[in-house]
Design a protein around this motif. Structure first.
Motif: not given
Length: 84
Positions: A45-55, A57-63
């Protein structure tokens, strides 16, 4: 009409001990297995949440980048540069 039931059968102490032993062993196994699986799930779950947060952030930067480009294009469309 009253039914008459047979007298209860005395269960062997060995069988009774075995039943209770297996019940307690099953409960103990369930608790230890749950603990093991919970620890494993917490790590994933920790790993999944970390990946989700990175994704995200990347989507927000692209938007933000796309929104800024669109603003720039709209500004150029409605306020063209003046030529002298």
């Amino acid at each position: 009409m009253v039914r008459e039931f047979k007298a209860p059968v005395n269960v062997s102490p060995l069988i009774r001990f075995s039943r209770w032993s297996f019940l307690l062993l099953g409960a103990t196994y369930g608790v230890t297995r749950h603990s093991y699986l919970q620890k494993k799930e917490d790590k994933t779950r920790d790993h999944r949440l970390q990946i989700k947060a990175e994704r995200e952030a990347l989507i927000a930067a692209e938007k933000k980048k796309l929104r800024d480009e669109e603003e720039k294009n709209l500004d150029l469309m409605f306020n063209p540069p003046k030529t002298t």
